[in-house]
Design a protein around this motif. Structure first.
Motif, PDB file in Angstrom:
ATOM      1  N   UNK A  34       0.709  -1.185   0.172  1.00  0.00           N
ATOM      2  CA  UNK A  34      -0.435  -0.465   0.102  1.00  0.00           C
ATOM      3  C   UNK A  34       0.602   1.494  -0.122  1.00  0.00           C
ATOM      4  N   UNK A  35       0.088   1.970  -0.630  1.00  0.00           N
ATOM      5  CA  UNK A  35       0.918   3.400  -0.437  1.00  0.00           C
ATOM      6  C   UNK A  35       0.694   4.453  -1.368  1.00  0.00           C
ATOM      7  N   UNK A  36       0.757   5.689  -1.355  1.00  0.00           N
ATOM      8  CA  UNK A  36      -0.166   6.430  -2.628  1.00  0.00           C
ATOM      9  C   UNK A  36      -0.509   6.168  -3.527  1.00  0.00           C
ATOM     10  N   UNK A  37       0.189   5.139  -4.344  1.00  0.00           N
ATOM     11  CA  UNK A  37      -0.116   4.155  -5.620  1.00  0.00           C
ATOM     12  C   UNK A  37      -0.002   3.066  -4.695  1.00  0.00           C
ATOM     13  N   UNK A  38      -0.690   1.885  -4.994  1.00  0.00           N
ATOM     14  CA  UNK A  38      -0.571   0.799  -4.698  1.00  0.00           C
ATOM     15  C   UNK A  38       0.408  -0.212  -5.634  1.00  0.00           C
ATOM     16  N   UNK A  39       1.101  -0.762  -5.263  1.00  0.00           N
ATOM     17  CA  UNK A  39       2.242  -1.343  -6.119  1.00  0.00           C
ATOM     18  C   UNK A  39       2.213  -2.981  -5.524  1.00  0.00           C
ATOM     19  N   UNK A  49       4.545  -3.731 -11.029  1.00  0.00           N
ATOM     20  CA  UNK A  49       3.471  -3.278 -11.478  1.00  0.00           C
ATOM     21  C   UNK A  49       2.592  -2.013 -10.005  1.00  0.00           C
ATOM     22  N   UNK A  50       2.215  -1.106 -11.175  1.00  0.00           N
ATOM     23  CA  UNK A  50       2.138  -0.112 -10.220  1.00  0.00           C
ATOM     24  C   UNK A  50       0.225   0.025 -10.478  1.00  0.00           C
TER      25      UNK A  50
END
Length: 70
Positions: A34-39, A49-50
């Motif tokens: 998890x993050x600003x965009x899931x990776x 993959x983002x």
């Protein structure tokens, strides 16, 4: 040469006519971070993959900053 040009012209229609897999199908069995965009990490193939799910917001994406901006 003529056959090569016909294949070259028709290839994009074949490639883009197939439906794209959904995020769930594409990332099945991958580890998610998890993050600003899931990776999603594909350890078996060495790929990352983002998931870009905020298409209405601006984003500054820089691949490398060895010496900083400017």
């Amino acid at each position: 040469m003529k056959k090569f040009l016909i294949v070259l012209i028709c290839l994009p229609f074949y490639v883009f006519s197939q439906p794209l897999p959904s995020i769930v199908e594409k990332t099945k069995g991958l580890s998610k971070q998890e993050g600003y965009f899931p990776i999603y990490r594909d350890e078996a193939n060495g790929k990352i993959w983002m998931e870009i799910n905020r298409l209405d917001q601006e984003l500054l994406y820089v691949m490398s900053l060895p010496q900083g901006l400017g």
